[in-house]
Structures are given as structure tokens and as C-alpha cells.
Design a protein around this motif. Sequence first.
Motif, short mmCIF file in Angstrom:
data_model
loop_
_atom_site.label_atom_id
_atom_site.label_comp_id
_atom_site.label_asym_id
_atom_site.label_seq_id
_atom_site.Cartn_x
_atom_site.Cartn_y
_atom_site.Cartn_z
N ALA A 34 -36.56 22.26 -41.69
CA ALA A 34 -36.18 21.33 -43.04
C ALA A 34 -35.35 20.36 -41.94
CB ALA A 34 -34.29 21.79 -43.32
N ILE A 35 -35.71 20.46 -40.07
CA ILE A 35 -35.49 19.06 -39.53
C ILE A 35 -36.89 18.76 -39.46
CG2 ILE A 35 -34.52 17.88 -37.14
CD1 ILE A 35 -32.48 20.23 -38.01
N PHE A 36 -37.98 19.37 -38.33
CA PHE A 36 -38.98 19.04 -38.39
C PHE A 36 -40.64 18.95 -38.98
CE2 PHE A 36 -36.60 20.47 -34.91
CZ PHE A 36 -35.55 19.54 -33.88
N SER A 37 -40.50 19.71 -40.13
CA SER A 37 -41.35 18.97 -40.66
C SER A 37 -41.92 17.88 -41.44
CB SER A 37 -41.31 20.47 -42.10
OG SER A 37 -40.05 19.66 -42.85
N THR A 38 -42.91 17.90 -42.31
CA THR A 38 -43.65 16.59 -42.31
C THR A 38 -42.69 15.93 -43.53
OG1 THR A 38 -45.62 17.24 -42.78
CG2 THR A 38 -45.23 15.31 -43.80
#
Length: 205
Positions: A34-38
Motif C-alpha cells: 500500500a505504501i511502495f507499489s506503483t
Amino acid sequence: LSQVHSRKFRRIVQTFTTIPNFLGWAIIYAVALAIFSTDGFINSFLNNILGMNSNTNYLMDGSHMWLKMWLWGTWKGLGWSAIIYISSISGIDPVLYEAATVDGAGRFQQMWHVTIPQLMPTFFVMLLMSIANVLSNGMEQYLVFSNPLNSQSIEVLDLYVYNLGIVGGQIPMSTMVGMCKSIISVILLFAANTASKKLRGQSII
């Protein structure tokens, strides 16, 4: 934390560091996704707030994987270590702090001359257990974070045993590797305990 007067700040820090210890690595990965995805928080912030055109998937990047895994593992296990040390601090005789205060010791001097020496037995027990488990990184963390782009840099010994036995079907070989790891861990534990006995005159075994 034991010296912080603000109870609200102490509770916030303890909650933020303790809750991850009770969460599984699948949930931790969901948070990371939820923080680092596209389309995660970081890219949404860069695109919507700063006006940048960012679509980087940080979880798929295989660079500095050891640092990323260390940071995630530290965040997840920090609360458990804090619980152990704070409980040890609460068991320190208050008379020692009162005597240090009478002698004119400030808060930092009390921590340096009272708290840290009293924590040494707990510290050495934790250190010896960490040395014994130095080969056990934990398979779950690296399994959930692995993908085709970082598979070459994320495979630790436990994940290698899993891939060798479960994925590759080489059960005898994976069993042998696991047994060798256990034997080495026991050897490291006794070696560290012997060193502690010679240096400190105390052992945990």
C-alpha cells in the motif's frame, strides 16, 4: 522510553513499534504494498501533491535488498526487544537511582552508570541467542517479498532450503542443509557461551 516523562509520547512509540510484532509477514507485505507499489502512497503523493510523474514500483526493485529486508525486520522486531529491555529496567532497584541522585548524577549519568550496567546480563543473553540464530533469517519475510526481479538478491539460507525442498522437490538435500544449519547454530551458541564465561565469568547454559 523509561526516562521520557510524556506518557502520551511513550504510548505512541510503544504502539507503533509493538503492534508489528504481532502481525504476520503477509500483513506486513500488504502494508508495504500500500505504501511502495506503483499506485501506493509514495507515488500518489509524488503525482498528486508534487505534480511529478512517478510510477516506480519500489517493491520490485532488487537493489539494496539486504538493507530493505533489515529495515522491515528491525521494525517488526523492535517492539519485542523493547518489551524485554523495559521489563528489565523496571526490575532495577530504585535505591540505585536514588543513591545516584544524591551523588549529583543527572539523568544521562544515571542511564550510563546505573541502567546500562544493570542491563548487561539481559543484553548478553539476547546477544548469545542472536549469535546462535545468526543463520536463521526467517523464511516467511523473504518469501512474501520475493519476486522475479529480486530473486537473486533476496534468497537467504532458509528461503534456499524452502525452494530446494518444497519448490524443487529435493527433500533429502534440503533436509541435509537444514541439519547442517542447526549443527552450526548449536556450535555458535556454545562458542559464544564459552567466550562469555571466560570474559564475564557467567554463562547461560
